[in-house]
Design an enzyme around this catalytic site. Sequence first.
Site, PDB file in Angstrom:
ATOM      1  N   CYS A  29       7.839   7.434   7.063  1.00 60.94           N
ATOM      2  CA  CYS A  29       7.560   8.206   6.011  1.00 60.94           C
ATOM      3  C   CYS A  29       8.626   9.074   5.388  1.00 60.94           C
ATOM      4  O   CYS A  29       9.489   9.290   5.888  1.00 60.94           O
ATOM      5  CB  CYS A  29       6.310   9.121   6.350  1.00 60.94           C
ATOM      6  SG  CYS A  29       6.664   9.804   7.982  1.00 60.94           S
ATOM      7  N   GLY A  39      -0.197   7.507   1.236  1.00 58.33           N
ATOM      8  CA  GLY A  39       0.414   8.889   1.193  1.00 58.33           C
ATOM      9  C   GLY A  39      -0.008   9.404   2.618  1.00 58.33           C
ATOM     10  O   GLY A  39      -0.455  10.813   2.645  1.00 58.33           O
ATOM     11  N   LEU A  40      -0.369   8.725   3.606  1.00 58.79           N
ATOM     12  CA  LEU A  40      -0.689   9.363   5.043  1.00 58.79           C
ATOM     13  C   LEU A  40      -1.760  10.105   4.897  1.00 58.79           C
ATOM     14  O   LEU A  40      -1.819  11.258   5.608  1.00 58.79           O
ATOM     15  CB  LEU A  40       0.583   9.911   5.632  1.00 58.79           C
ATOM     16  CG  LEU A  40       1.588   9.117   5.799  1.00 58.79           C
ATOM     17  CD1 LEU A  40       2.939   9.797   5.973  1.00 58.79           C
ATOM     18  CD2 LEU A  40       1.544   8.112   6.983  1.00 58.79           C
ATOM     19  N   ASN A  89       0.835  -1.078  -0.067  1.00 66.81           N
ATOM     20  CA  ASN A  89       0.143   0.053  -0.081  1.00 66.81           C
ATOM     21  C   ASN A  89       0.791   1.134   0.007  1.00 66.81           C
ATOM     22  O   ASN A  89       2.041   1.273   0.666  1.00 66.81           O
ATOM     23  CB  ASN A  89      -0.839   0.021   1.235  1.00 66.81           C
ATOM     24  CG  ASN A  89      -0.456   0.695   2.383  1.00 66.81           C
ATOM     25  OD1 ASN A  89      -0.510   1.695   2.620  1.00 66.81           O
ATOM     26  ND2 ASN A  89       0.515  -0.203   3.177  1.00 66.81           N
ATOM     27  N   ALA A  90       0.235   2.383  -0.767  1.00 65.58           N
ATOM     28  CA  ALA A  90       0.758   3.725  -0.752  1.00 65.58           C
ATOM     29  C   ALA A  90      -0.275   4.551  -0.531  1.00 65.58           C
ATOM     30  O   ALA A  90      -0.611   4.876  -1.558  1.00 65.58           O
ATOM     31  CB  ALA A  90       1.823   3.983  -1.926  1.00 65.58           C
ATOM     32  N   ASN A  95       7.663  -1.708  10.778  1.00 66.91           N
ATOM     33  CA  ASN A  95       6.602  -0.989   9.869  1.00 66.91           C
ATOM     34  C   ASN A  95       6.954  -1.913   8.613  1.00 66.91           C
ATOM     35  O   ASN A  95       7.449  -2.701   8.614  1.00 66.91           O
ATOM     36  CB  ASN A  95       7.110   0.312   9.606  1.00 66.91           C
ATOM     37  CG  ASN A  95       5.961   1.435   9.086  1.00 66.91           C
ATOM     38  OD1 ASN A  95       5.070   1.058   8.373  1.00 66.91           O
ATOM     39  ND2 ASN A  95       5.911   2.467   9.766  1.00 66.91           N
TER      40      ASN A  95
END
Length: 305
Positions: free
Chosen positions: A131, A74-75, A71-72, A193
């Site tokens: 991040c 993007g916070l 997954n990405a 993580n």
Amino acid sequence: MESNALSIDFAGLNLPNPTMLASGIMGYSAESFHRIAKSGAGAVVTKSVGSQPRTGYANPTVVQAESGIINAMGLPNPGIDVFTEEIKFSKTILRVPIIVSVFGYSAEDYAAVAKKAADAGADAVELNVSCPHVKQTGAEIGQSPKLLAEIVQQVKAAINKPLIVKLSPNVTDITVLAQAAVEAGADALTAVNTLRAIAIDAETQMPILANKKGGLSGACMKPVALRCVYDIADQYEVPIIGCGGVSNWRDAVEFLLAGASAVQIGTAVADDIEVFQSITKGVENYLRKKNARSVKDIVGLAHRK
Ligand code: DHB
């Protein structure tokens, strides 16, 4: 709280059992944390929150991988000022600790968000240091012992609650980062993580995720996460939360034997919200079978000479 073989004092947090919801899984609502707690989680960790709202990356943000997902996102998050209301409400309905995951772009930024979370009632703060760092595009803050120590020191000075640092597995030697975090004042570590990964589509001949690369989680990363926990526990006495590919009681026991005293569950929750209960029951049966009186009795046993 009634004490039993499953309950554990983790870095000052009173956990009814050693399972926690991992960060990033159930969004930001108090109702979803409540649902997770009712399903048997010993604590919940929120999705990461920053100083300002962020919309995150375009779709696709998630792709299925071999025995895991990449997954990405993007916070994406509402920003701490909105989220504090949800923390306050969560405290009125949750009977297990709520740990707020925090990210930032500088040590000051991390400290300011952590302080607002703690003031709103967070029982502990977990730092997400995986991040990308603004000044060093593509790299993670959690890959630099110096940057990590700076952030941990400032957050520690800003809050009066247990400080947990979630380490990145994307480093040559995780014990170097563990040492930096502990010496700077971390009360506990989460290991680990997601692993940096990519998925490529043979038809379009392009990366699948809009952000191209993302974080790999799920069963496929368990042996890596287990090795990270084992490496840290081999050198330091710090409380560790194992995270990475836990989906059943046997996985949880393996992390305890490697030196963790609690585990976080993320990807497996999406398949089965009852996973906390089944892991807790399985660990309880295991302790009984091995004549262990508590979780603590088996923590780190795989290190005996
Ligand atoms: C994202 C953040 C993470 O910490 C992670 O492990 C994977 C994805 C994200 O929001 O993109």
